[in-house]
Design a protein around this motif. Structure first.
Motif, PDB file in Angstrom:
ATOM      1  N   LEU A   1       0.841  -1.191   0.000  1.00 53.57           N
ATOM      2  CA  LEU A   1       0.000   0.000   0.000  1.00 53.57           C
ATOM      3  C   LEU A   1       0.875   1.238   0.000  1.00 53.57           C
ATOM      4  O   LEU A   1       1.946   1.250   0.609  1.00 53.57           O
ATOM      5  CB  LEU A   1      -0.895   0.033   1.241  1.00 53.57           C
ATOM      6  CG  LEU A   1      -1.970  -1.028   1.331  1.00 53.57           C
ATOM      7  CD1 LEU A   1      -2.573  -1.051   2.727  1.00 53.57           C
ATOM      8  CD2 LEU A   1      -3.040  -0.755   0.297  1.00 53.57           C
ATOM      9  N   SER A   2       0.405   2.305  -0.654  1.00 54.04           N
ATOM     10  CA  SER A   2       1.169   3.554  -0.651  1.00 54.04           C
ATOM     11  C   SER A   2       1.129   4.208   0.720  1.00 54.04           C
ATOM     12  O   SER A   2       2.023   4.981   1.068  1.00 54.04           O
ATOM     13  CB  SER A   2       0.639   4.506  -1.727  1.00 54.04           C
ATOM     14  OG  SER A   2      -0.718   4.820  -1.487  1.00 54.04           O
ATOM     15  N   SER A   3       0.106   3.906   1.526  1.00 50.06           N
ATOM     16  CA  SER A   3      -0.004   4.442   2.874  1.00 50.06           C
ATOM     17  C   SER A   3      -0.651   3.384   3.752  1.00 50.06           C
ATOM     18  O   SER A   3      -1.622   2.751   3.345  1.00 50.06           O
ATOM     19  CB  SER A   3      -0.867   5.705   2.874  1.00 50.06           C
ATOM     20  OG  SER A   3      -1.093   6.145   4.193  1.00 50.06           O
ATOM     21  N   LEU A   4      -0.133   3.184   4.953  1.00 48.65           N
ATOM     22  CA  LEU A   4      -0.691   2.171   5.830  1.00 48.65           C
ATOM     23  C   LEU A   4      -1.822   2.693   6.714  1.00 48.65           C
ATOM     24  O   LEU A   4      -2.464   1.938   7.416  1.00 48.65           O
ATOM     25  CB  LEU A   4       0.414   1.574   6.714  1.00 48.65           C
ATOM     26  CG  LEU A   4       1.514   0.826   5.954  1.00 48.65           C
ATOM     27  CD1 LEU A   4       2.562   0.311   6.919  1.00 48.65           C
ATOM     28  CD2 LEU A   4       0.922  -0.321   5.152  1.00 48.65           C
ATOM     29  N   GLU A   5      -2.061   3.999   6.692  1.00 48.29           N
ATOM     30  CA  GLU A   5      -3.106   4.571   7.522  1.00 48.29           C
ATOM     31  C   GLU A   5      -3.806   5.695   6.770  1.00 48.29           C
ATOM     32  O   GLU A   5      -3.167   6.501   6.106  1.00 48.29           O
ATOM     33  CB  GLU A   5      -2.497   5.104   8.817  1.00 48.29           C
ATOM     34  CG  GLU A   5      -3.510   5.649   9.795  1.00 48.29           C
ATOM     35  CD  GLU A   5      -2.872   6.022  11.119  1.00 48.29           C
ATOM     36  OE1 GLU A   5      -2.569   5.102  11.890  1.00 48.29           O
ATOM     37  OE2 GLU A   5      -2.657   7.224  11.331  1.00 48.29           O
TER      38      GLU A   5
ATOM     39  N   THR B   1      -5.518   5.871  -1.181  1.00 46.23           N
ATOM     40  CA  THR B   1      -4.286   5.100  -1.045  1.00 46.23           C
ATOM     41  C   THR B   1      -4.223   4.194  -2.270  1.00 46.23           C
ATOM     42  O   THR B   1      -5.247   3.924  -2.904  1.00 46.23           O
ATOM     43  CB  THR B   1      -4.243   4.294   0.271  1.00 46.23           C
ATOM     44  OG1 THR B   1      -2.942   3.727   0.429  1.00 46.23           O
ATOM     45  CG2 THR B   1      -5.270   3.183   0.288  1.00 46.23           C
ATOM     46  N   THR B   2      -3.064   3.740  -2.618  1.00 43.51           N
ATOM     47  CA  THR B   2      -2.905   2.893  -3.795  1.00 43.51           C
ATOM     48  C   THR B   2      -2.481   1.505  -3.357  1.00 43.51           C
ATOM     49  O   THR B   2      -1.575   1.353  -2.541  1.00 43.51           O
ATOM     50  CB  THR B   2      -1.850   3.488  -4.753  1.00 43.51           C
ATOM     51  OG1 THR B   2      -2.251   4.829  -5.078  1.00 43.51           O
ATOM     52  CG2 THR B   2      -1.741   2.676  -6.028  1.00 43.51           C
ATOM     53  N   LEU B   3      -3.140   0.504  -3.911  1.00 42.46           N
ATOM     54  CA  LEU B   3      -2.835  -0.898  -3.645  1.00 42.46           C
ATOM     55  C   LEU B   3      -2.025  -1.429  -4.824  1.00 42.46           C
ATOM     56  O   LEU B   3      -2.440  -1.276  -5.975  1.00 42.46           O
ATOM     57  CB  LEU B   3      -4.145  -1.681  -3.505  1.00 42.46           C
ATOM     58  CG  LEU B   3      -4.063  -3.160  -3.190  1.00 42.46           C
ATOM     59  CD1 LEU B   3      -3.582  -3.365  -1.758  1.00 42.46           C
ATOM     60  CD2 LEU B   3      -5.433  -3.791  -3.368  1.00 42.46           C
TER      61      LEU B   3
END
Length: 163
Positions: free
Chosen positions: A82-86, A102-104
């Protein structure tokens, strides 16, 4: 009658570090009568990531030239990043919408399907209702429940699975 036998050669790349063969041929030997046919089953079961190849060699009794079939398989596992975890929404004025993205990323040779199970959405809704209920019972101004950061109620993990 004629007898045909099949076997796989075992080049080093066909055996992963576990020492178990990647390709399995069933049956290992086969006897066919004139004009008879039979099926063989070739399975691939890699235990580690990587590309594997082997050769299925079929010999016919009395025929000096074997018939060969190339076999190959890619050992992989579902893996995502993920581009961001939160994703934190902070405070939002009632009736307004705030959107974060966010990007998967799929990091494997398999397709990946992402979903939020219905029970997770229900749990998020329940957590949001509890947060709103605490707000009216002495919670801090601004919408956060006592002792919690704004937007922290109802944080949940979603799942990614191989398709």
């Amino acid at each position: 009658g004629k007898e045909a036998k099949g076997a796989t050669k075992s080049p080093s790349e066909a055996l992963p570090p576990t020492g178990e063969p990647v390709f399995i041929v069933e049956p290992r030997t086969l006897a066919l009568k004139r004009d008879e046919t039979a099926d063989i089953r070739v399975s691939a079961r890699p235990n580690v990531r990587g590309t594997f190849s082997d050769t299925l060699v079929c010999t016919v009794k009395g025929n000096p030239t074997p018939v060969t079939f190339n076999l190959s398989a890619i050992g992989t596992a579902p893996l995502v990043a993920l581009s961001s975890l939160e994703i934190e929404m902070e405070r939002i004025i009632l009736g307004r919408t705030d959107t974060r993205r966010t990007t998967l990323y799929s990091r494997s040779a398999l397709p990946v399907q992402w979903s939020i199970p219905p029970e997770e959405l229900e749990a998020l809704a329940r957590a949001a209702e509890l947060s709103e209920g605490e707000e009216g019972k002495g919670g801090k101004k601004g919408g956060a429940a006592a002792g919690k950061k704004p937007g922290s109620a109802g944080r949940r993990a979603s799942t990614a699975t191989a398709a």
